[in-house]
Design a protein around this motif. Structure first.
Motif, PDB file in Angstrom:
ATOM      1  N   THR A  50       1.574   9.386  -5.797  1.00 39.33           N
ATOM      2  CA  THR A  50       1.922  10.762  -5.422  1.00 39.33           C
ATOM      3  C   THR A  50       2.992  11.324  -6.339  1.00 39.33           C
ATOM      4  N   TRP A 102       0.834  -1.203   0.000  1.00 38.64           N
ATOM      5  CA  TRP A 102       0.000   0.000   0.000  1.00 38.64           C
ATOM      6  C   TRP A 102       0.867   1.251   0.000  1.00 38.64           C
ATOM      7  N   THR A 115       0.937   4.064  -2.980  1.00 36.54           N
ATOM      8  CA  THR A 115       0.625   5.450  -2.643  1.00 36.54           C
ATOM      9  C   THR A 115       1.776   6.372  -3.030  1.00 36.54           C
TER      10      THR A 115
END
Length: 57
Positions: free
Chosen positions: A33, A25, A29
């Motif tokens: 980003t 995860w 992420t």
């Protein structure tokens, strides 16, 4: 009594998969980003590239 001997293994697998899931995860992420950051920087670069900068003479 033998059922209680399996509990530490179950806990170990839960912790292992929990940490593995968290790392996956976190990586997804971070990549998402960074992609958004690159898009914003590309837009800024395009806007700056279209400006004509006058030289002082």
């Amino acid at each position: 009594m033998e059922a209680f001997a399996i509990i530490p293994f179950i806990i170990m697998f839960i912790i292992y998969f929990g940490v593995l899931g968290f790392v996956i995860w976190l990586a997804v992420t971070f990549i998402k980003t960074q992609k958004e950051r690159n898009v914003i920087l590309k837009e800024i670069s395009n806007k700056l590239g279209s400006l004509s900068i006058g030289t002082k003479e």
